[in-house]
Motif scaffolding. Structure first.
Motif, PDB file in Angstrom:
ATOM      1  N   VAL A  70     -13.411  94.088 -15.833  1.00  0.00           N
ATOM      2  CA  VAL A  70     -12.471  94.036 -14.717  1.00  0.00           C
ATOM      3  C   VAL A  70     -13.188  94.183 -13.380  1.00  0.00           C
ATOM      4  O   VAL A  70     -12.858  93.506 -12.405  1.00  0.00           O
ATOM      5  N   ARG A 103      -7.657  98.447 -14.378  1.00  0.00           N
ATOM      6  CA  ARG A 103      -7.502  97.590 -13.183  1.00  0.00           C
ATOM      7  C   ARG A 103      -6.849  98.364 -12.041  1.00  0.00           C
ATOM      8  O   ARG A 103      -7.342  98.349 -10.899  1.00  0.00           O
ATOM      9  N   ASP A 104      -5.761  99.038 -12.332  1.00  0.00           N
ATOM     10  CA  ASP A 104      -5.031  99.761 -11.295  1.00  0.00           C
ATOM     11  C   ASP A 104      -5.864 100.900 -10.712  1.00  0.00           C
ATOM     12  O   ASP A 104      -5.792 101.175  -9.496  1.00  0.00           O
ATOM     13  N   ALA A 107      -9.141  90.859 -14.428  1.00  0.00           N
ATOM     14  CA  ALA A 107      -8.274  91.433 -15.456  1.00  0.00           C
ATOM     15  C   ALA A 107      -7.458  90.342 -16.141  1.00  0.00           C
ATOM     16  O   ALA A 107      -7.294  90.361 -17.372  1.00  0.00           O
ATOM     17  N   GLU A 108      -6.954  89.394 -15.391  1.00  0.00           N
ATOM     18  CA  GLU A 108      -6.173  88.300 -15.984  1.00  0.00           C
ATOM     19  C   GLU A 108      -7.023  87.502 -16.969  1.00  0.00           C
ATOM     20  O   GLU A 108      -6.557  87.163 -18.070  1.00  0.00           O
ATOM     21  N   ILE A 120      -8.388  99.386  -8.295  1.00  0.00           N
ATOM     22  CA  ILE A 120      -7.718  98.977  -7.060  1.00  0.00           C
ATOM     23  C   ILE A 120      -7.399 100.187  -6.197  1.00  0.00           C
ATOM     24  O   ILE A 120      -7.537 100.152  -4.963  1.00  0.00           O
ATOM     25  N   ALA A 161      -9.062  94.284  -4.619  1.00  0.00           N
ATOM     26  CA  ALA A 161      -7.883  94.062  -5.458  1.00  0.00           C
ATOM     27  C   ALA A 161      -7.812  92.645  -6.010  1.00  0.00           C
ATOM     28  O   ALA A 161      -7.486  92.439  -7.186  1.00  0.00           O
ATOM     29  N   ASP A 162      -8.110  91.644  -5.179  1.00  0.00           N
ATOM     30  CA  ASP A 162      -8.023  90.253  -5.646  1.00  0.00           C
ATOM     31  C   ASP A 162      -9.009  89.995  -6.778  1.00  0.00           C
ATOM     32  O   ASP A 162      -8.671  89.342  -7.776  1.00  0.00           O
ATOM     33  N   THR A 222      -7.927  91.944  -9.958  1.00  0.00           N
ATOM     34  CA  THR A 222      -6.739  91.331 -10.567  1.00  0.00           C
ATOM     35  C   THR A 222      -7.104  90.050 -11.304  1.00  0.00           C
ATOM     36  O   THR A 222      -6.663  89.813 -12.441  1.00  0.00           O
ATOM     37  N   ALA A 223      -7.928  89.214 -10.662  1.00  0.00           N
ATOM     38  CA  ALA A 223      -8.340  87.952 -11.293  1.00  0.00           C
ATOM     39  C   ALA A 223      -9.174  88.206 -12.535  1.00  0.00           C
ATOM     40  O   ALA A 223      -8.977  87.562 -13.580  1.00  0.00           O
ATOM     41  N   GLU A 255      -5.050  97.276 -18.150  1.00  0.00           N
ATOM     42  CA  GLU A 255      -4.232  97.244 -16.937  1.00  0.00           C
ATOM     43  C   GLU A 255      -4.347  98.552 -16.160  1.00  0.00           C
ATOM     44  O   GLU A 255      -4.371  98.554 -14.919  1.00  0.00           O
TER      45      GLU A 255
END
Length: 318
Positions: free
Chosen positions: A46, A147-148, A165-166, A151, A158-159, A162-163, A144
């Protein structure tokens, strides 16, 4: 070649700028310390280039019994973010980590999973089975949370977080599909998983396997002679022909089962080596979370009469 004074000064200046740039880049990367390899792997996936991640526990290390060393304490105190499993997995470190969390970001990543998705612990009242990584679906929830947490500590990333993690969650979805398909091929009457300790409860619930651990959820719970004797009787009565060793737990009790069954005229083989509380060697496929679970699912399916490619989901287990 001899440099003139002007060229020499220019070279020194350039080297100094390069070193300063390297130091600045290193300072910009988040320092993340994770207790287990599985959590560290999630943080690397992540965090990507924005993080430096250190795992305290390497291959073959039992997190139930692990105690922080002096160098661990220094690393933890200097980290921008500390990630630990929680749910009493790191039983010997829990008090220290809770105290550390009063002064800096410390996140118990498994404790963000809703209680209705957790399995109660038979060893400790009011506690839950901490081995959430045994199914990719549950581990996705932990990713998740990672990730949080990243962030929260570094909002400007964050971007990227998030990317990344996806992308990683998509890979975990593929892993979940492969695992379910491989394990569903095991005949129903052979879906009995006998291991050194009870780390596979979530695995059993997800894939409809009966899971029998010689020790309890924590490796700190001892297996007595009566327990081993009872399990020998079970192996014989139910004609169970394979048991599994774990990389982070002594195989002493598994060997005792095999020898006890042999004394009763029943042959039991070791079906393979499973990764329960730790991943494989760093830099190898089994040293990643995906490789760990791929190896477990493939090993179990093939040993118990199911169908799975010998080299696993990604053809990397050879």
């Amino acid at each position: 070649m001899i440099l003139g004074r002007r060229a020499f000064l220019a070279l020194v200046t350039a080297m100094g700028l390069a070193q300063a740039a390297g130091m600045a880049a290193a300072q910009e990367r988040l320092s993340v310390v994770a207790t287990t390899g599985m959590i560290a792997d999630a943080a690397r996936e992540v965090g990507g280039d924005l993080v430096d991640v250190r795992a305290l526990m390497g291959p073959g290390v039992d997190p139930h019994a692990y105690r922080q060393t002096r160098s661990d304490i220094v690393a933890l105190a200097n980290a921008d973010l500390v990630l630990w499993n929680g749910l009493y997995l790191e039983a010997q470190m829990e008090e220290f980590l809770l105290e550390l969390g009063r002064d800096q970001p410390v996140v118990a990543v498994a404790e963000g999973v809703p209680a209705d998705r957790l399995i109660g612990s038979a060893d400790y009242d009011g506690r839950y089975d901490p081995h959430l990584w045994m199914t990719p679906e549950l581990w996705s929830r932990v990713v998740e949370t990672v990730r949080d947490a990243l962030i929260e500590v570094r909002p400007e990333g964050a971007d990227t977080f998030t990317a990344n993690a996806e992308d990683y969650l998509s890979e975990l979805s593929d892993l979940a599909d492969y695992t379910a398909e491989a394990l569903s091929s095991v005949p129903a009457d052979r879906r009995v998983l006998v291991t050194a300790h009870d780390a596979f409860g979530y695995f059993g619930a997800a894939y409809d396997f009966e899971v029998i651990g010689i020790q309890g959820i924590s490796t700190e719970s001892e297996a007595g002679l009566r327990r081993v004797s009872d399990l020998v009787d079970l192996l014989v009565e139910r004609d169970i022909g394979a048991v599994f060793v774990e990389t982070s737990v002594s195989d002493r009790n598994i060997r005792a089962l095999i020898e006890g069954a042999a004394a009763e005229g029943h042959e039991v083989a070791i079906g393979g080596e499973l990764y329960s509380d730790a991943m494989g060697e760093p830099g190898t496929y089994r040293g990643t979370y995906i490789g760990m679970i791929d190896s477990n699912a493939t090993t179990i399916a093939r040993a118990l009469g199911g169908e799975a490619p010998e080299a696993g989901m990604r053809d990397l287990l050879n």
